[in-house]
Scaffold this motif. Structure first.
Motif, mmCIF file in Angstrom:
data_model
loop_
_atom_site.group_PDB
_atom_site.id
_atom_site.type_symbol
_atom_site.label_atom_id
_atom_site.label_comp_id
_atom_site.label_asym_id
_atom_site.label_seq_id
_atom_site.Cartn_x
_atom_site.Cartn_y
_atom_site.Cartn_z
ATOM 1 N N ALA A 141 -7.228 0.662 5.465
ATOM 2 C CA ALA A 141 -7.528 -0.214 4.323
ATOM 3 C C ALA A 141 -7.611 0.582 3.028
ATOM 4 N N SER A 142 -7.979 1.870 3.147
ATOM 5 C CA SER A 142 -8.116 2.711 1.950
ATOM 6 C C SER A 142 -6.783 2.941 1.250
ATOM 7 N N THR A 143 -5.662 2.720 1.958
ATOM 8 C CA THR A 143 -4.352 2.965 1.350
ATOM 9 C C THR A 143 -3.730 1.709 0.735
ATOM 10 N N LEU A 144 -4.406 0.572 0.850
ATOM 11 C CA LEU A 144 -3.899 -0.640 0.208
ATOM 12 C C LEU A 144 -3.998 -0.497 -1.312
ATOM 13 N N SER A 202 9.387 2.418 1.847
ATOM 14 C CA SER A 202 9.860 3.621 1.160
ATOM 15 C C SER A 202 9.355 4.863 1.882
ATOM 16 N N GLY A 203 10.211 5.862 2.010
ATOM 17 C CA GLY A 203 9.837 7.111 2.659
ATOM 18 C C GLY A 203 9.929 7.017 4.171
ATOM 19 N N SER A 204 9.799 8.174 4.821
ATOM 20 C CA SER A 204 9.802 8.123 6.276
ATOM 21 C C SER A 204 8.641 8.949 6.816
ATOM 22 N N LYS A 210 4.089 14.968 2.786
ATOM 23 C CA LYS A 210 3.798 15.659 1.539
ATOM 24 C C LYS A 210 2.304 15.739 1.252
ATOM 25 N N CYS A 211 1.614 14.601 1.363
ATOM 26 C CA CYS A 211 0.185 14.608 1.004
ATOM 27 C C CYS A 211 -0.726 14.543 2.224
ATOM 28 N N GLY A 212 -0.174 14.282 3.410
ATOM 29 C CA GLY A 212 -0.975 14.301 4.628
ATOM 30 C C GLY A 212 -1.776 13.045 4.902
ATOM 31 N N VAL A 213 -1.684 12.057 4.027
ATOM 32 C CA VAL A 213 -2.476 10.836 4.218
ATOM 33 C C VAL A 213 -1.903 9.974 5.343
ATOM 34 N N THR A 214 -2.775 9.533 6.229
ATOM 35 C CA THR A 214 -2.376 8.624 7.299
ATOM 36 C C THR A 214 -2.469 7.189 6.788
ATOM 37 N N ILE A 215 -1.345 6.475 6.873
ATOM 38 C CA ILE A 215 -1.355 5.102 6.360
ATOM 39 C C ILE A 215 -1.690 4.084 7.443
ATOM 40 N N CYS A 216 -1.415 4.435 8.721
ATOM 41 C CA CYS A 216 -1.713 3.492 9.787
ATOM 42 C C CYS A 216 -1.575 4.162 11.143
ATOM 43 N N ALA A 217 -2.078 3.472 12.161
ATOM 44 C CA ALA A 217 -1.859 3.886 13.539
ATOM 45 C C ALA A 217 -1.201 2.723 14.271
ATOM 46 N N GLY A 266 0.835 -1.198 0.000
ATOM 47 C CA GLY A 266 0.000 0.000 0.000
ATOM 48 C C GLY A 266 0.861 1.237 0.000
ATOM 49 N N SER A 267 0.233 2.400 -0.159
ATOM 50 C CA SER A 267 0.973 3.652 -0.152
ATOM 51 C C SER A 267 0.060 4.813 0.222
ATOM 52 N N CYS A 268 0.690 5.950 0.523
ATOM 53 C CA CYS A 268 -0.052 7.184 0.770
ATOM 54 C C CYS A 268 -0.559 7.719 -0.571
ATOM 55 N N GLY A 269 -1.137 8.907 -0.515
ATOM 56 C CA GLY A 269 -1.742 9.454 -1.728
ATOM 57 C C GLY A 269 -0.766 9.853 -2.804
ATOM 58 N N CYS A 270 0.449 10.252 -2.438
ATOM 59 C CA CYS A 270 1.409 10.760 -3.428
ATOM 60 C C CYS A 270 2.503 9.747 -3.753
#
Ligand SMILES: [Zn+2]
Ligand SMILES: [Zn+2]
Length: 139
Positions: free
Chosen positions: A97-100, A55-57, A78-85, A6-10
Motif C-alpha cells: 500500500a505504501s507504493t500507491l 512500466s519497467g520489469s 534500481k531502488c530496491g523497493v518491493t511493490i508487491c508479492a 502506484g510505483s517504486c521509489g525511483c
C-alpha cells in the motif's frame, strides 16, 4: 471500474490496479518486518488479473509462504523497493500500500501474525487482530 496507480521509489516500475481489493491487511510476520524495515507490511490483495505492470520489469525474489507455496516478491532493480508479492496459493498479489500514488486509498481490515510482532509494534485501533493467519484466508 476504478483504476489506481502506484510505483517504486525511483519510478522505474509502475503498476495499475483495476477494481476493488479482496482484502487489505497489516502483516506483522518476521519476513514482512525484514522486508519493510518496520513492524508490518500493509498488503492490499488484488486478484491476479486486476494487477498490471505498466512500466519497467521487476526483479523477482521467491520464498515459500506458510502454506508451502511460493511467494514471489517483485522489486525494482534500481531502488530496491518491493511493490508487491505474488501469493501463488491464492492467485492474487499482495500490493504494498505504501507504493500507491495515493496512500489514502485503503485502510487495513485486519492485522495478522500479531504473535510475531516485535514488542515495539503499533497496532491500529478497532482493527481485528489475529495471532497467525485466520483459517479462512489460506495464504
Ligand atoms: Zn525503483
Ligand atoms: Zn507477513
Amino acid at each position: 471500474m476504478s483504476v489506481k496507480n502506484g510505483s517504486c521509489g525511483c519510478g522505474n516500475l509502475k503498476y495499475s490496479i483495476d477494481g476493488e481489493p479482496i482484502n487489505s491487511l497489516f502483516c506483522y510476520c518476521k519476513e514482512c518486518q525484514i522486508l519493510t524495515g518496520s513492524d508490518k507490511w500493509f498488503g492490499v490483495w488484488i486478484p491476479k488479473d486486476n494487477f498490471k505492470i505498466v512500466s519497467g520489469s521487476p526483479v523477482i525474489f521467491t520464498r515459500k509462504g506458510s502454506s508451502g507455496k511460493d511467494m514471489n516478491y517483485l522489486f525494482c532493480e534500481k531502488c530496491g523497493v518491493t511493490i508487491c508479492a505474488e501469493v501463488t496459493v491464492g492467485n492474487f498479489y499482495s500490493v504494498a500500500a505504501s507504493t500507491l500514488n495515493n496512500s489514502n486509498e485503503f485502510v487495513p481490515a485486519m492485522a495478522i501474525y500479531t504473535a510475531s510482532a516485535p514488542n515495539w509494534a503499533v497496532f491500529p485501533e478497532g482493527v481485528p487482530k489475529f495471532e497467525i493467519l485466520p483459517p479462512n484466508l489460506g495464504a
